[in-house]
Write an enzyme that holds these catalytic residues in place. Structure first.
Site, mmCIF file in Angstrom:
data_model
loop_
_atom_site.group_PDB
_atom_site.id
_atom_site.type_symbol
_atom_site.label_atom_id
_atom_site.label_comp_id
_atom_site.label_asym_id
_atom_site.label_seq_id
_atom_site.Cartn_x
_atom_site.Cartn_y
_atom_site.Cartn_z
ATOM 1 N N HIS A 163 -23.726 72.957 -2.229
ATOM 2 C CA HIS A 163 -22.533 72.672 -1.503
ATOM 3 C C HIS A 163 -22.645 71.225 -0.656
ATOM 4 O O HIS A 163 -23.352 71.235 0.129
ATOM 5 C CB HIS A 163 -22.554 74.067 -0.419
ATOM 6 C CG HIS A 163 -22.121 75.047 -1.195
ATOM 7 N ND1 HIS A 163 -20.907 75.702 -1.323
ATOM 8 C CD2 HIS A 163 -23.166 76.290 -1.588
ATOM 9 C CE1 HIS A 163 -20.961 76.872 -1.922
ATOM 10 N NE2 HIS A 163 -22.329 77.168 -2.186
ATOM 11 N N CYS A 178 -20.862 74.609 -6.944
ATOM 12 C CA CYS A 178 -21.754 75.773 -7.214
ATOM 13 C C CYS A 178 -21.232 76.963 -8.282
ATOM 14 O O CYS A 178 -21.462 76.241 -9.322
ATOM 15 C CB CYS A 178 -21.604 76.622 -5.738
ATOM 16 S SG CYS A 178 -22.874 78.130 -5.565
ATOM 17 N N GLU A 220 -20.465 70.107 1.060
ATOM 18 C CA GLU A 220 -19.863 70.342 2.138
ATOM 19 C C GLU A 220 -20.447 71.058 3.293
ATOM 20 O O GLU A 220 -20.235 70.966 4.534
ATOM 21 C CB GLU A 220 -18.597 71.230 2.317
ATOM 22 C CG GLU A 220 -18.591 72.607 2.118
ATOM 23 C CD GLU A 220 -19.112 73.222 0.453
ATOM 24 O OE1 GLU A 220 -18.978 74.325 0.270
ATOM 25 O OE2 GLU A 220 -19.119 72.130 -0.295
#
Length: 201
Positions: A181, A79, A183
């Site tokens: 992202h 990001c 994750e």
């Protein structure tokens, strides 16, 4: 071990949890010596470009990151972390980035809602090992108002469409960036982190 640089701009715990899931041991640090001694570095981040660069400079990490990149150490920017790899950002002014990749960062263009928040598809570019197990048009999770432009097209691994083409995954040698992202992107995100782990090995 992978060093995750915690300069106060990101949800580190969810990233560590995802790395643990794909068996990539990591630790959180702002110690320049620990960054130097790591096997790879992740620069996460959300927030303002200027504040992030100032934090890295104040922690003595800007020069360390540049040196480790020059030494060939794998670096992953997520990001805002990806955006910091570029030369210049035009977020509320004009600010110098790390300059590891050619290109600039500017507000998302086009007749679309900003910030760009939510799931969007990845268009794959070429047969990069980072895309192993990633089907075309897989969904990943974005949260950003600014995006990379005027970049080297040869570095483009994956893109998304939001008011135009936005670089979503880039790679130049040992430097990798993901605008979304991983994750927060479910199984696709985990697979992408696993692929990064294979490149680190």
């Amino acid at each position: 071990m992978i060093a995750i640089i915690d300069y106060g701009a990101g949800n580190i715990k969810s990233l560590q949890f995802a790395l643990d899931k794909v068996r990539l041991p990591s630790f959180v640090t702002v110690d320049p010596n620990e960054v130097k001694n790591s096997k790879a570095v992740i620069l996460p981040g959300v927030g303002a470009f200027k504040d992030a660069m100032e934090a890295l400079r104040n922690l003595g990490l800007e020069s360390v990151i540049k040196q480790e990149a020059a030494n060939g150490k794998p670096l992953l920017g997520i990001c805002l972390g990806m955006q910091l790899f570029y030369e210049t950002s035009f977020e509320d002014g004009q600010w110098e980035g790390l300059g590891l990749l050619e290109g600039n960062v500017a507000r998302i263009r086009g007749d679309v809602k900003v910030p760009h928040i939510g799931w969007n598809t990845l268009s794959n570019h070429g047969n990069n090992p980072l895309l192993t197990g990633i089907k075309p048009e897989s969904f990943v999770y974005f949260v950003h108002s600014y995006a990379v432009e005027d970049f080297n097209e040869e570095t483009l691994v994956g893109s998304t469409n939001y008011g135009g083409t936005i670089p979503a995954i880039v790679q130049e040698k040992n430097i990798i960036g993901m605008q979304f992202h991983p994750e927060k992107s479910g199984e696709i995100g985990l697979q992408l982190l696993k692929n990064v782990g294979e490149l680190i090995k």
